[in-house]
Motif scaffolding. Sequence first.
Motif, PDB file in Angstrom:
ATOM      1  N   LEU A  72       1.040  -1.233  -0.038  1.00  0.00           N
ATOM      2  CA  LEU A  72      -0.088  -0.358  -0.070  1.00  0.00           C
ATOM      3  C   LEU A  72       0.872   1.077   0.426  1.00  0.00           C
ATOM      4  O   LEU A  72       0.710   2.348  -0.843  1.00  0.00           O
ATOM      5  CB  LEU A  72      -0.879  -0.226   1.147  1.00  0.00           C
ATOM      6  CG  LEU A  72      -1.869   0.764   1.726  1.00  0.00           C
ATOM      7  CD1 LEU A  72      -2.949   1.095  -0.328  1.00  0.00           C
ATOM      8  CD2 LEU A  72      -3.113   0.561   2.961  1.00  0.00           C
ATOM      9  N   ASN A  75       2.715   1.230  -3.658  1.00  0.00           N
ATOM     10  CA  ASN A  75       1.484   1.683  -4.267  1.00  0.00           C
ATOM     11  C   ASN A  75       1.662   3.170  -4.839  1.00  0.00           C
ATOM     12  O   ASN A  75       1.452   4.468  -5.107  1.00  0.00           O
ATOM     13  CB  ASN A  75       0.249   1.293  -4.278  1.00  0.00           C
ATOM     14  CG  ASN A  75       0.674   0.360  -4.668  1.00  0.00           C
ATOM     15  OD1 ASN A  75       1.581  -0.557  -5.350  1.00  0.00           O
ATOM     16  ND2 ASN A  75      -0.457  -0.924  -4.300  1.00  0.00           N
ATOM     17  N   GLY A  76       1.449   4.260  -2.635  1.00  0.00           N
ATOM     18  CA  GLY A  76       0.953   5.384  -2.530  1.00  0.00           C
ATOM     19  C   GLY A  76       1.639   6.143  -3.130  1.00  0.00           C
ATOM     20  O   GLY A  76       1.653   7.343  -3.422  1.00  0.00           O
ATOM     21  N   SER A  79       0.718   8.121  -6.445  1.00  0.00           N
ATOM     22  CA  SER A  79      -0.676   8.276  -5.696  1.00  0.00           C
ATOM     23  C   SER A  79      -0.288  10.142  -5.535  1.00  0.00           C
ATOM     24  O   SER A  79       0.117  10.488  -4.669  1.00  0.00           O
ATOM     25  CB  SER A  79      -1.744   7.397  -5.313  1.00  0.00           C
ATOM     26  OG  SER A  79      -2.305   7.743  -4.865  1.00  0.00           O
ATOM     27  N   PRO A  82      -1.793   9.603  -1.030  1.00  0.00           N
ATOM     28  CA  PRO A  82      -1.475   8.131  -0.514  1.00  0.00           C
ATOM     29  C   PRO A  82      -2.081   7.669   0.686  1.00  0.00           C
ATOM     30  O   PRO A  82      -2.669   8.139   1.064  1.00  0.00           O
ATOM     31  CB  PRO A  82       0.521   8.055  -0.434  1.00  0.00           C
ATOM     32  CG  PRO A  82      -0.128   9.721  -0.185  1.00  0.00           C
ATOM     33  CD  PRO A  82      -1.151  10.932  -1.341  1.00  0.00           C
ATOM     34  N   CYS A  83      -2.331   6.564   0.927  1.00  0.00           N
ATOM     35  CA  CYS A  83      -2.764   5.699   1.999  1.00  0.00           C
ATOM     36  C   CYS A  83      -1.804   4.998   2.866  1.00  0.00           C
ATOM     37  O   CYS A  83      -1.035   4.160   3.048  1.00  0.00           O
ATOM     38  CB  CYS A  83      -4.107   5.137   1.387  1.00  0.00           C
ATOM     39  SG  CYS A  83      -5.880   6.055   0.962  1.00  0.00           S
ATOM     40  N   ALA A 125      -7.447   3.103  -3.133  1.00  0.00           N
ATOM     41  CA  ALA A 125      -5.731   2.473  -2.819  1.00  0.00           C
ATOM     42  C   ALA A 125      -5.965   1.187  -2.680  1.00  0.00           C
ATOM     43  O   ALA A 125      -5.238  -0.092  -2.896  1.00  0.00           O
ATOM     44  CB  ALA A 125      -5.711   2.621  -1.866  1.00  0.00           C
TER      45      ALA A 125
END
Length: 131
Positions: A72, A75-76, A79, A82-83, A125
């Motif tokens: 996560l 990936n964030g 983004s 983000p998370c 997400a």
Amino acid sequence: QVLAASTYCHGLPAVISCLFTLSQHAEWSEGSVHEQPGWLAEHLSGMDVGIFEVTVPDVLKGNSFNSICGQLYRNGQASPKPCILIGIQSTAANGTVLLNPQDYRLQEGDSLVVLGTSPKAVVTAVQEMEA
């Protein structure tokens, strides 16, 4: 009372001071965050973040908290919203929220506890992790 509370909660006077200072400048939150003095801009940016709960998708069950947290986070980074995974609401622990349970493996009925800017951003997400 604040002085007494600060003996067991170090930093409490500073937090209270910041809250009072922020309330004096509440109209600033309407304008651009980046125009504010350093600490206030950081504080106002942080006000956009909340804690959200998302059901664990089937494809993620059996994975460790650490692996999901890392995925996560990675990936964030690409983004705009983000998370960050901070915990698990565990059915195995009778619904108790476990914060940073590093080796915990996600199970049926568990939920992810995630910091994010909105429920939609968090769900998006998590769904991106399934792909």
